[in-house]
Structures are given as C-alpha cells and as structure tokens.
Design an enzyme around this catalytic site. Structure first.
Site, mmCIF file in Angstrom:
data_model
loop_
_atom_site.group_PDB
_atom_site.id
_atom_site.type_symbol
_atom_site.label_atom_id
_atom_site.label_comp_id
_atom_site.label_asym_id
_atom_site.label_seq_id
_atom_site.Cartn_x
_atom_site.Cartn_y
_atom_site.Cartn_z
ATOM 1 N N ASP A 263 24.417 48.946 35.288
ATOM 2 C CA ASP A 263 23.089 49.015 35.607
ATOM 3 C C ASP A 263 22.389 48.822 34.161
ATOM 4 O O ASP A 263 23.154 49.249 33.244
ATOM 5 C CB ASP A 263 22.357 49.934 36.104
ATOM 6 C CG ASP A 263 20.830 49.444 36.739
ATOM 7 O OD1 ASP A 263 20.453 48.637 36.260
ATOM 8 O OD2 ASP A 263 20.524 50.363 37.837
HETATM 9 C C1 BGC Z 1 17.277 48.425 37.783
HETATM 10 C C2 BGC Z 1 18.497 47.340 38.731
HETATM 11 C C3 BGC Z 1 18.071 46.015 38.296
HETATM 12 C C4 BGC Z 1 18.384 46.135 36.774
HETATM 13 C C5 BGC Z 1 18.145 44.465 36.041
HETATM 14 C C6 BGC Z 1 17.480 48.290 36.595
HETATM 15 O O1 BGC Z 1 16.458 48.739 35.699
HETATM 16 O O2 BGC Z 1 17.861 49.689 38.192
HETATM 17 O O3 BGC Z 1 18.141 47.513 40.147
HETATM 18 O O4 BGC Z 1 19.117 45.036 38.756
HETATM 19 O O5 BGC Z 1 17.503 46.955 35.974
HETATM 20 O O6 BGC Z 1 16.974 44.385 36.011
#
Ligand code: BGC
Ligand code: BGC
Length: 742
Positions: A263
């Site tokens: 993530d």
């Molecule tokens: C979130 C994810 C997301 C990623 C990319 C993160 O802050 O937890 O769900 O896919 O950002 O934008």
C-alpha cells in the site's frame, strides 16, 4: 510475447532496469518532457538515475495522458518495456455506483459483477491497466471510516462479493479488455483497534483464518492478478513485511503467483512502525516477505542495489519479483499494444453510456435500505404535499470519498430528481442548516481558509435558511429530511467516535418534527450511523449511503413507490458507539443475556444499553408484507464424509398486492465443538422476487462443507454433533430446526 522471449528479456536487463520494474511512482514524476529527471523525486529522495526505469504509474488516467506518458517513456527506454498504469477505480469510473457498503446491501453479487464489468470497460477505454479493487476488508466497527469501501461484517457474503467483483473486473482479461484486479488490503485492515485507521490489528490466527482471510482468498481463487498489502500490523508484524502472511499463507498455501504491491508508502512505514531501522532494512524485510512492488517510496529504488552488493539479498529474489511484474505486463498484451486500445474515441463511446447508467441506477435502487416505516408513511401518497429539507436537498456530493473519477455535474440533486419525477406534489426545498457547524477540518485536506469560508453559511444566512425551512415545512403534509455525514467524514482516515447526525442537523429535525408533520428521514453516510435519537423525531428512515451518479433518482423512485425497497443491512447499525465493535455472529458467553441459570445483573450485558444493535445484520423493510415460515428439513441427520446434502425448504408468502424481493437467509450454529462457534453464521441466501399475493417455496442444500471451521488443532473440518439451522428474513428473526452430523 512467448514465455521464452519474456525470459530472454528478463535476462537482458541490467540490475537497475530490473529494480525499476519494482518501483511505482505517481504521475507527477512523468509530467513534462524532462520530468523524468527533475522535480518531485527530491521530496521522495529517489536517486535520479533510477527514475527512467520505473515500471509502473499510480493514479494517472485518461487515454490522452496515458498515451503521451507511455509514448515518451518508451522512446527513452532501451528494452521497450511499457509502463503499467494502476489506479484507484473503486466503485465506478465515470459512472459511479453506491459506496461498496451500500451496494453490499443489495445481496446481489451478480448485479455487482455486471457493474464491475462495466466499470472495467470504462476504465480500460481511458487507459487503466490495473485497478486497486476489490477492497474486501471485513469490518465490525463503524468508527472506521473505510467501512465505506467494505462489504460489511459477514465472511460468507463478503467472499461472494469479492469473487464476483474480481470476475467482473477481469472479464475477458487480455489485450484491450478487462482490468487486472488487485484485492486489498491484505490482511485484516478492517480490524484496526478502536476503529482508528492504520491502527494495530491483533487477533488469534483462528479468527484471522475463520473470518478475515476468506474474502481475500475468494478473490485470489477467482484469479485476482494482484494483492495489495495492508498498512496495519498483524500479530505485531506490519503486513507489508510479514513473511508469514505474504509468503507462507498467500503464496505457499494459497498458491498466489501474481504481483504483491505495498500500500501507499507502506514499505517505508515499516520504519515508523518500529519494525525496520532504516530504508535499507525496510526494503530487505518487504522483499523477504515477497512484496514485489514498492508504491511511492524511494526504498526499493535506492536500496535494492546496495543490498544485492552486500550479499544480503540474492539476484534470484529480485528476478522472481521482476518476473511476476513482467508476466502481468505480458498477459495484458502491453508488449504488443502499450496502450491496450485506449483512445479518446473509445472513451467517448464506452464511458457513461445509457446502459452503464441504467446498471448504476439499478444498483442504487437495490442498495437503499428502508430502516423504519411507521404506519406506512412510505411510499408517499401522490396527494400529499411534500417539502424537502436539509443540507443534502441540493447537494451533488452523493458519490462518497473514493469516487475520484466521478463528476459532480453528472449527479442530480434530490431537489432536481423530485422536481422531475412527476409523481408527487412537490413544494420545493430548503437547506434548513449547514451540513456542519465547523468546517475547519477541511483545512487538513489542503483547502484554503477562504474556500472553507465559502462553504459555510454566514450567521445571517443560518437564521434565514432555518426560517425558510420551517415556513416551507408548515405548508407540507410530509417533510423529507435529507441529512447526514459530510462526505469527508468517512473514507480513508475518516475514523470517528461520534457517529450521530451533526448536532445542528438533529436540532433541525426536532424543530421540523415539532410542526406535527409526517417526517421521512433520508440519511447519507459512509458508515452505519447511530440513529437512536432520531427515532423519536421521524416516521420513516431511508438509509441512502452515498448512492452514486444515479442516487437521487433511485431515492426518489423509492420514496414515491415506483421501486419497492429490498436492501438488507450487511453491517449492524449500533444503538450507541459504546457497543462497538458489534456484529451478529459473536459467541454466546457462559452467561448469555437469556441465561437459564443466571438472572438479573450477572449476565453478559450492558447496564445502560441493549446488547442488540439498533438495526441488525440482514435487516431491512419493504413495501410488501412477507412471511417466511414452515421450515422443513429432508432429514435430521447428515452423513459425514459423504456427498449427501440436506434439503431445506421454507414457505415465503407475500401477503400484499405489491410485488417485491426478499432476501431469505440461512444461518447455522454448531451447538458444541472443540472450539466455541458463533451463535449463528450466514451460510447461504437467496434473493427471491415475489409477485403480489403469491407464495413460493424456497429451497437450500446443507452440506458438510458448510459446517467446517478451524478446530482446536487448526485443521479445517466439520465435527460430528448437533447443529441448529436457522432461516429467516434477517439475522434476528429466524425459524430454527436441529440436525446432527453423524
Ligand atoms: C489506500 C489504498 C489505495 C492507495 C493508492 C492508499 O492510501 O490505502 O486503498 O489503493 O492509497 O491510492
Ligand atoms: C465472581 C468471582 C467471585 C465468585 C465467588 C463470581 O461471580 O466472578 O470474582 O470470586 O463469584 O463469589
């Protein structure tokens, strides 16, 4: 290209080129001609010479933009390995559905599969290759803002949706069609302690496997090409560096050979967690856990090479990760067509089509939950004069926080939908009050103070709109109150401890109620709210979530009875916040509330609130009246180790003239086992459509598979003994019958 060619390609790559494939950066790195070398990398601290090799891009979309970046990148690239474009396309692209917690209440995975197929074709036309969906984190705590993206509190239902969403996203996956899915956030992100985002998760391995892992597994089994790690710790080890979770469970046990991506910045966050000392240590730990791509940090980019030189990480380990990334690129046909057919023409043809909008509207209509309907306040009577009051009356913010590709101008307001519907005597609307008393928190989202001030009513306006609302309401027979959370109060980092309607909105509701009008409350929220106080001030409640592009039309159709509501909750609505976490499938305790041996004080209960939620899992009303009775089993014994199944039947009768759908829910309880089993667990359901005044027999099969669980020795099996089978129209009101596994 052929696998052998791909292998040759891998062998031709320099170490730097290989490492680049494992790094993901956002669009700002790719903006202008020379931007691959200057600009935002300073902030990230990424070595300049690494940037031209970076293999994937985060959240850049639009055929033109994607083509331009891809083309420029490939011109500079020696081996012509196209960039992979990954985006957050979570519950709709330009055509936006209700938030996932909302659409999960449709109990209609087939419809959601169709929705995700449409979503994928819109996004592919616009240049996306991978979407960071489905998000399948089980959630039992409404304080967590990301309930919004979740599918509720039930493992079985969540798993059905998880698989359906992957099937929809990846339909016909190959060159030009289908997006690759990325199931997230592995694992158990929704179990953050106290509902506070990113917080620690700690639970027994049994519970993790029994309740939290199955929805991710369902996505992997359905072929999800990627998995995203979670921000949280699991048993003291952050998921992104958790070798047991990623390697032992996901790869070795489940056989997942796709790409694992961290993530956002989660590799580097291993340091903040206190699990790694520095970037190098974080890189080593994430790579050892088999996390392939580092999203948006300089860790892999800067540290993989030194780790290799120091002999701490083998080239074989890096090759494995690069191979997985290249395999994905190849499967998507990027080597043959780096744009995968994305074009402005296709965007114009395939995005926001009437067909896609119709599906979005159907999903919304099946996702709006009728929670209360005293004396059949709803549907509205065509002769009644209707006033619309509340800050959501003229709001287009009906898409929720994660609908980043939706456009506000596509969304009708409730006022517009009421005006156009032609099925009510509509008097008009008034806001009545501000959405929130204090918008200062918008500053945290980078909104300048002047803009915040614009957002807010002045002191005079506040008095004015309140007066106007009361005057309007006094002319009406029924007042529809459109109230709720602000969109920014849920979603990522949207944890809250007070889940009630904003104070001024509740005040307004009370004042309108005092006019002695029928009051219909329509609530907008990204989570279950605490609506206990509101019961005294309204006759009906329609839970609208953030219902998406066609939300206002869907709500209106339900209010006027053109659509008969059929949605059933998938996450408990708490009576108060102190009950959290709350869910239907807990254990009984040695002293249950209805204990035969203990009474009064010494049972498991709260002194100041009921144990039960205000509205339970599986609950929801419709305009028709149905009974579900006469539970019958083909036998009271099921033979273990055989393919036998018990046949369950129950009679569903629609007593009214109105046709509608019911969700018949089958639950099972294991009465005594080597480890305690929940009071009930959903094991099957059927959404059944009934014409008015008809009866239908509903049939289920009960198999040994449905009785399995992780026993004392952690083996997944059914144990002989007594079971209770329950069938009903929600988790609280069921008919029960016993049987034995022999
Ligand atoms: C979130 C994810 C997301 C990623 C990319 C993160 O802050 O937890 O769900 O896919 O950002 O934008
Ligand atoms: C309490 C114990 C106590 C026992 C005997 C139980 O209800 O939980 O703490 O020692 O009664 O009085």
């Amino acid at each position: 290209m052929e696998t052998s060619q791909l292998k040759e390609l891998l062998n031709r790559l320099t170490v730097k080129e290989k490492i680049g494939q494992l790094v993901q950066l956002s669009g700002d790195f790719f903006k202008e001609d020379q931007a691959l070398l200057v600009g935002p990398q300073q902030k990230l601290g990424i070595n300049d010479d690494m940037i031209p090799y970076v293999g994937s891009v985060l959240n850049v979309i639009g055929a033109e933009k994607v083509q331009e970046i891809q083309q420029r990148y490939l011109e500079q690239s020696e081996h012509k390995i196209p960039l992979l474009f990954m985006s957050d396309i979570i519950y709709g692209f330009r055509t936006v559905y209700p938030i996932p917690l909302g659409f999960s209440t449709s109990w209609n995975p087939d419809l959601i599969e169709k929705g995700y197929e449409n979503m994928a074709s819109e996004a592919v036309a616009s240049g996306a290759h991978v979407t960071f969906a489905p998000m399948v984190d089980l959630v039992k705590d409404a304080r967590w803002g990301r309930c919004l993206e979740s599918l509720g509190e039930d493992t079985y239902l969540g798993s059905q949706y998880s698989a359906a969403m992957v099937r929809g996203i990846q339909k016909d996956l190959g060159p030009e069609k289908g997006l690759a899915a990325c199931v997230k956030h592995f694992a158990a992100y929704g179990a953050a302690e106290g509902g506070r985002d990113y917080n620690n998760v700690d639970m027994s391995e049994r519970r993790l496997r029994q309740e939290y892992l199955p929805a991710y597994k369902a996505a992997v089994d359905a072929g999800s090409r990627l998995v995203m790690t979670a921000f949280n710790t699991v048993d003291g080890i952050p998921a992104t560096g958790n070798e047991w979770l990623l390697k032992d469970v996901l790869r070795d046990e489940w056989g997942f050979d796709g790409v694992i991506i961290s993530d956002y910045a989660a590799v580097q966050e291993l340091i903040a967690h206190g699990y790694a000392l520095d970037d190098k240590d974080a890189t080593l730990k994430a790579m050892t856990a088999t996390n392939d791509i580092d999203m948006k940090t300089a860790c892999y980019a800067n540290q993989l090479e030194p780790l290799l030189e120091e002999g701490k990480l083998s080239l074989a380990k890096i090759d494995e990760a690069v191979w997985r990334v290249l395999t994905l690129k190849n499967e998507l046909g990027l080597f043959e067509d780096p744009y995968r057919g994305a074009s402005v023409e296709r965007e114009a043809k395939e995005i926001f089509t009437p067909e896609n909008l119709a599906v979005a509207q159907q999903i919304a209509e099946e996702s709006i939950v009728l929670l209360r309907n005293q004396e059949q306040t709803l549907p509205l009577n065509t002769k009644e004069k209707v006033a619309l009051i509340g800050p959501y009356s003229d709001s287009r913010e009906l898409m929720g926080l994660w609908a980043v590709h939706g456009q506000m101008k596509d969304v009708k307001t409730l006022d517009e939908a009421f005006t156009e519907c032609g099925k009510m005597e509509y008097l008009g609307y008034s806001k009545g009050c501000d959405m929130l008393e204090n918008y200062d928190f918008l500053g945290e989202f980078g909104m300048p103070m002047e803009m915040i001030a614009n957002y807010q009513l002045t002191a005079e306006q506040k008095i004015e709109v309140k007066k106007e609302a009361l005057a309007l309401a006094s002319k009406a027979d029924v007042v529809v109150m459109a109230l709720g959370e602000h969109t920014l109060q849920s979603g990522e980092a949207g944890s809250r401890t007070n889940l009630r309607l904003p104070e001024k909105q509740l005040e307004l509701l009370k004042e309108i109620h005092a006019l002695n009008k029928k009051v219909v409350l329509v609530t907008f929220s990204g989570r279950p709210l605490v609506l206990t106080d509101e019961l005294a001030y309204c006759d009906a409640i329609l839970q609208a979530w953030f219902p998406g592009t066609k939300g206002a039309e869907a709500i209106t159709n339900i209010l006027v009875g053109q659509v008969n509501p059929s949605a059933r909750l998938t996450q408990s609505f708490p009576y108060n916040e102190g009950q959290l976490p709350i869910y239907y499938n807990g254990f009984k305790t040695g002293r249950p509330e209805d204990s035969a041996t203990h009474s009064g004080r010494f049972v498991s209960k709260y002194l100041d609130a009921p144990n039960q939620p205000l509205y339970a899992f599986g609950y929801g009303l419709s305009y028709h009246k149905t009974t579900c009775e006469g539970l019958n089993l083909s036998s009271h014994q099921l033979k273990a180790g055989s393919d036998d199944a018990l046949t369950v039947t129950i009679q569903l009768e629609n007593h009214s003239e109105i046709a509608g759908s019911e969700v018949v829910q089958l639950y099972i309880h294991d009465q005594a086992a080597s480890v305690v089993r929940p009071v009930k667990e959903l094991k099957a359901f059927k959404k059944v459509y009934l014409e008015g005044k008809t009866t239908q027999e509903v049939t289920f099969k009960v198999t040994e598979e449905m009785l399995k669980f992780y026993g004392r020795d952690m083996s997944y099996q059914a144990e002989l003994g007594k079971f209770t089978l329950m069938v009903g129209l929600n988790s609280e009101k069921v008919e029960a019958i016993e049987f034995d596994l022999v």
